[in-house]
Design an enzyme around this catalytic site. Structure first.
Site, PDB file in Angstrom:
ATOM      1  N   HIS A 282       0.868  -1.182   0.000  1.00 32.39           N
ATOM      2  CA  HIS A 282       0.000   0.000   0.000  1.00 32.39           C
ATOM      3  C   HIS A 282       0.904   1.231   0.000  1.00 32.39           C
ATOM      4  O   HIS A 282       1.672   1.460   0.931  1.00 32.39           O
ATOM      5  CB  HIS A 282      -0.916   0.006   1.221  1.00 32.39           C
ATOM      6  CG  HIS A 282      -1.834   1.190   1.263  1.00 32.39           C
ATOM      7  ND1 HIS A 282      -3.071   1.186   0.671  1.00 32.39           N
ATOM      8  CD2 HIS A 282      -1.682   2.428   1.803  1.00 32.39           C
ATOM      9  CE1 HIS A 282      -3.656   2.361   0.853  1.00 32.39           C
ATOM     10  NE2 HIS A 282      -2.832   3.135   1.533  1.00 32.39           N
ATOM     11  N   CYS A 283       0.802   2.014  -1.056  1.00 35.24           N
ATOM     12  CA  CYS A 283       1.657   3.189  -1.215  1.00 35.24           C
ATOM     13  C   CYS A 283       0.924   4.418  -0.709  1.00 35.24           C
ATOM     14  O   CYS A 283      -0.156   4.761  -1.206  1.00 35.24           O
ATOM     15  CB  CYS A 283       2.041   3.369  -2.683  1.00 35.24           C
ATOM     16  SG  CYS A 283       3.131   4.778  -2.972  1.00 35.24           S
ATOM     17  N   VAL A 284       1.511   5.088   0.278  1.00 35.41           N
ATOM     18  CA  VAL A 284       0.877   6.286   0.829  1.00 35.41           C
ATOM     19  C   VAL A 284       1.032   7.476  -0.104  1.00 35.41           C
ATOM     20  O   VAL A 284       0.265   8.444  -0.008  1.00 35.41           O
ATOM     21  CB  VAL A 284       1.473   6.617   2.211  1.00 35.41           C
ATOM     22  CG1 VAL A 284       1.146   5.536   3.211  1.00 35.41           C
ATOM     23  CG2 VAL A 284       2.989   6.839   2.128  1.00 35.41           C
TER      24      VAL A 284
END
Length: 429
Positions: A282-284
């Site tokens: 999950h890329c912020v």
């Protein structure tokens, strides 16, 4: 003829909202001017702060929720809600960069504290498994603000030609285009408990309340909606047999939250609240997962950003530190703090270098993982379980489960999402 009686059950029509009114989280009509009115938690927090008493953690959370719900801007047919995590980068980034350009020591302190604050906020939100637009706002605003400083402070000095400016602008446009593509559906698994109208690309888990969990499409459910243990085990064994017959020979598992059987290498994201095919992480920075459908766009966005950022840094340093090499000018540029324009440009260069170095590390890790055909999720799981082959102090992790050689691994990555259609997850059982 008898007069037709009007129905008494007609609901009264809601009055239209003006531009400064809105419906709050309690379902009541509220006004933008009453942003902090009638907030008992805020009054209690101020009283405890004035009396030097500690504030309860749940009180701070309730105050934050109240402020985020009431933070609205006037709009047609009712005020629109503004995500509070967008605001800090828009305010703090220009202030910090301008303060850092006053003196060399201030620049060192500010540019050192910015990554520390960003990491602190990341671990704070990551620990709570909360979605935040802070990093997406920071990334997009940093691109826009660096470009604005370049146009205002660097281009007027006459060292940047029209062709160079056009190349930099085109690179910025490609970055935004690749980010837009990476923000799309990463490969969400459809939830059989959701209706057909449930959007597949939304990052909101379909509502399945406790005690009301539905297992539509799965046999062996009792009237209360819970799965029979024996039938569930049989279903999982059946799905495992189906997976073993496949070429990958990898067991598929059951997701209790999404109520479906996940295919191989899929994982449930606790931040997005939904399962993703071949989930990497999950890329912020894009506020979305990186999975089967958008992994290529994510790599492309990183590559274009690195090339454009290095090109913009070199143009700026060649303007404010003439007759010096790129590396020398970055660490030794005498007289750069003599005027405010060159000092601000030099500070923005170092800020861009810090961001570029972080993205270069992420890009390197991604290239290594693709070369060994592992996802970041599989790497972290292998490190926790102390499995797989580790090289270079854990920088390279080879699980050996999907590794088919360098060329085949890259060929498989280049064909991600090129398959025609996936079978629904509920049809696997």
């Amino acid at each position: 003829m008898k007069p037709v009686k009007k129905k008494k059950t007609e609901e009264p029509e809601l009055e239209p909202l003006c531009c400064c009114e809105y419906i709050d989280r309690n379902g009541e009509k509220n006004h933008v001017a009453a942003c902090l009115c009638d907030c008992q938690d805020l009054d209690e927090g101020c009283d405890r702060w004035l009396t030097c008493k500690s504030m309860r953690p749940e009180t701070c959370e309730r105050i934050t929720d109240t402020i985020s719900d009431r933070l609205r801007i006037p709009w047609l047919r009712g005020a629109r809600k503004v995500n509070i995590s967008i605001v800090p980068p828009l305010v703090l980034l220009p202030v910090f960069l301008h303060v850092a350009s006053w003196h060399f020591l201030l620049g060192v302190v500010v540019l050192t504290s910015l990554p520390v604050l960003a990491l602190w906020y990341y671990y704070l939100t990551h620990r709570r498994k909360e979605q935040t637009l802070f990093f997406l706002s920071l990334g997009l605003f940093s691109l826009g603000y660096m470009y604005y400083v370049f146009l205002r402070e660097v281009v007027p000095k006459g060292r940047v030609g029209p062709t160079q400016l056009a190349l930099l602008t085109f690179g910025l446009f490609l970055i935004l285009l690749a980010l837009y593509r990476a923000k799309k559906d990463p490969g969400y698994l459809s939830n059989p408990a959701c209706s057909d109208k449930c959007p597949s690309n939304s990052q909101i888990e379909c509502p399945i309340k406790k005690g009301q969990e539905k297992t539509k499409g799965f046999p062996g459910t009792d009237p209360s909606g819970s799965l029979n243990n024996r039938t569930l085990k049989d279903d999982i064994k059946g799905s495992s047999r189906v997976a073993l017959d496949s070429p990958a020979k990898v067991k598929e598992d059951w997701c209790a939250k999404c109520q479906l059987v996940r295919p191989a290498r899929a994982w449930h994201c606790r931040i997005c609240g939904i399962c993703v095919r071949r989930m990497d992480h999950h890329c912020v920075w894009i506020n979305s997962c990186v999975g089967e459908s958008n992994h290529q766009a994510f790599i492309l966005a990183l590559l274009i950003f690195l090339l454009t950022s290095v090109y913009g840094i070199s143009l700026t340093l060649n303007t404010i530190c003439r007759e010096r090499s790129l590396f020398t000018a970055l660490f030794y540029c005498p007289g750069v703090y003599a005027n405010y324009s060159s000092a601000l440009s030099f500070t923005c260069v170092w800020y861009s270098v810090i961001i570029t170095a972080g993205m270069a590390y992420i890009f390197l890790i991604q290239l290594i993982n693709i070369s060994y055909n592992v996802t970041e999720r599989e790497v972290q799981q292998a490190l926790r379980q102390k499995t797989g082959r580790r090289l270079l102090c854990g920088l390279i992790v080879d699980t050996g489960q999907y590794n088919r050689g360098f060329l085949r691994n890259w060929h498989q990555f280049s064909t991600l999402g090129a398959h025609t259609a996936h079978a629904p997850a509920e049809d696997i059982v």
